[in-house]
Write an enzyme that holds these catalytic residues in place. Structure first.
Site, short mmCIF file in Angstrom:
data_model
loop_
_atom_site.label_atom_id
_atom_site.label_comp_id
_atom_site.label_asym_id
_atom_site.label_seq_id
_atom_site.Cartn_x
_atom_site.Cartn_y
_atom_site.Cartn_z
N ASP A 124 0.81 -1.22 0.00
CA ASP A 124 0.00 0.00 0.00
C ASP A 124 0.84 1.27 0.00
OD1 ASP A 124 0.94 0.19 2.62
OD2 ASP A 124 -1.02 -0.23 3.55
N ASP A 255 20.12 -3.64 -1.15
CA ASP A 255 19.37 -2.41 -1.41
C ASP A 255 19.33 -1.52 -0.17
OD1 ASP A 255 17.64 -4.77 -0.73
OD2 ASP A 255 16.16 -3.20 -0.38
#
Length: 498
Positions: A124, A255
């Site tokens: 979301d 990352d």
């Protein structure tokens, strides 16, 4: 109004077209400022007195983009717990732009939790108050400890309810970094064999972080190898500082490793209470890949992935490129150990250097982890007690009044080492107290502050921030912030909730 508050110079958006997706965050239904980092705002050239709370809430929630912003979601890949994901990217974050701070340094302003992006992968894109304020606390604590880090500029409640395991109040974190370029950014283009874009990214990154390596504004194989060496050095020093303070990142994916050498992405992270290199706080690290003691080796593994990505730019001859990159990567342990030994020497109050100092530090850690200890000794407080030993005020670095038998061997060797060091005892003790913190983000205090904040009371959060802003100076009335967690607290687990 906003033009006077922020002056942008957006080099990433300008110079790296195709390395991101231009995007706007969601408009928060009822943004409310929770905290503005006034000192950092001033560093960035923002006058906080010209920014009222409503303006700050709109600006740092992403609801209103200031003039000159170029909001974008960055593309990157990454190894997550050892498995490669060729496309990750900013799934709940936006780089809104760059400013030149008052010291002439380029700084990113970045929003985390501002909504879905093309990289959201089904998420979301939201964040909640607890994790946002957690990153605010830990980042500012790291800064006060002198550890390179991204920092929180502001935390804003969005007025939105976010579904996690339960319904939680939404929030956005505005954070600042020297850049958000990660090992995974290079992996993204290397995995696609897009060598021209890999070269473009490397040229941009070197120009931004290591411009002295450029030759006539361009890069050579030697410059790329030099850049790799710089990143290795920065990460070796960073992880050494983590180890010296008992910090566990918790999710050292590629990352989550910056080429700038700043700590980034405070998700399942924490500081140890009792010393144990096997300590894991992350709820998702079920096999202990990112345990405290594994962090140096994982850093080297991550850097090897960066080296692999850079191979086409180091040398056209693949074998020669591998040989040169491997030599650089194989030098990581020596660089880490040198940085760790230097830091441990300072923590032990040694002005001079001897070959056995790192061994002496390791012996201290081994004594903290002795199997017969019950309860285990606190990592942070042991070094404060060691300062008392160096100043002649204590017999050993264990808790006051405890049988010193298990520290006897270490203490004898340590005192003999002090006798060979020229620093006067009083100055030594003061120097040790200046580098060994008394106040760290104790896990139980962090959780108390976050629980209160989610319930609407920011006083414990603000109090904790104030305590952590000066971690080395003992202050009356703050005894509870220096104490380890009570026996009833734990086992402690943290989550990737931001």
């Amino acid at each position: 109004m906003t033009q006077a508050i922020l002056v942008f110079d957006n080099s990433y958006a300008r110079d790296l077209d195709g390395f991101y997706v231009s995007w706007r965050g969601d408009v928060a239904p009822a943004p409310r400022l929770l905290k503005l980092n006034r000192a950092l705002a001033l560093e960035l050239g923002i006058d906080p007195d010209k920014l009222n709370d409503d303006q700050a809430a709109r600006l740092f929630s992403g609801s209103q983009m200031p003039e000159g912003a170029a909001p974008l979601a960055q593309a990157y890949a990454g190894h997550q717990f050892g498995g490669f994901s060729p496309q990750l990217g900013d799934g709940r974050a936006l780089l809104i732009g760059e400013v030149i701070d008052r010291n002439g340094h380029r700084r990113d302003i970045h929003l985390k939790g501002s909504g879905r992006t093309p990289f959201s992968r089904g998420g979301d894109g939201k964040a909640t108050i607890g994790p946002v304020l957690r990153e605010y606390i830990i980042g500012e604590a790291m800064h006060a400890l002198g550890i390179p880090t991204t920092r929180a500029l502001a935390a804003v409640a969005t007025g939105e309810q976010v579904l996690r395991d339960t319904i939680l109040p939404g929030a956005v974190l505005a954070r600042v970094a020297s850049s958000h370029i990660r090992v995974g950014t290079f992996q993204f283009f290397a995995a696609r064999s897009e060598v021209s874009r890999l070269r473009q990214l490397t040229l941009y990154t070197i120009a931004r972080h290591d411009p002295d390596l450029l030759e006539n504004g361009d890069i050579t194989g030697a410059a790329v190898l030099g850049f790799l060496s710089r990143v290795i050095d920065r990460q070796a020093k960073l992880v050494a500082q983590w180890m010296l303070t008992g910090f566990i990142h918790g999710v050292m994916n590629t990352d989550n490793m910056t080429v700038s050498g700043e700590t980034i992405d405070y998700g399942p992270c924490a500081f140890m209470d009792a010393y144990d290199p096997r300590t894991v706080f992350s709820s998702i690290d079920t096999h202990g890949r990112y345990a405290f003691g594994n962090q140096p080796a994982i850093a080297q593994w991550n850097l090897a992935r960066l080296a692999e990505a850079l191979l086409p730019l180091i040398d056209d001859n693949e074998s020669a490129a591998i040989e040169r990159a491997s030599e650089a990567i194989n030098g990581f342990p020596e660089r880490f150990e040198a940085a760790w030994a230097e830091g441990m020497r300072a923590k032990m109050g040694l002005e001079s250097a001897e070959d056995g100092d790192a061994t002496l530090g390791a012996e201290l850690l081994a004594s903290l982890q002795a199997a017969d200890q019950a309860p285990a000794l606190d990592y942070t407080l042991a070094f404060r007690q060691l300062a008392a030993v160096a100043g002649g005020l204590a017999e050993h670095p264990g808790p006051a009044g405890e049988d010193s038998e298990r520290f006897k061997a270490f203490t004898q060797v340590y005192k003999a080492r002090l006798d060979r060091d020229a620093m006067p005892a009083e100055r030594r003790m003061a120097a040790m107290l200046a580098v060994n913190p008394l106040y760290i983000p104790r896990n139980h205090k962090v959780e108390e502050a976050l629980a209160a904040a989610v319930a609407g009371d920011l006083a414990p959060f603000n109090r904790l921030l104030d305590v952590l802003s000066d971690p080395f100076t003992e202050r009356a009335g703050l005894e509870a912030y220096a104490e380890p967690a009570p026996m009833t607290f734990g086992p402690y687990r943290t989550f990737c909730g931001t």
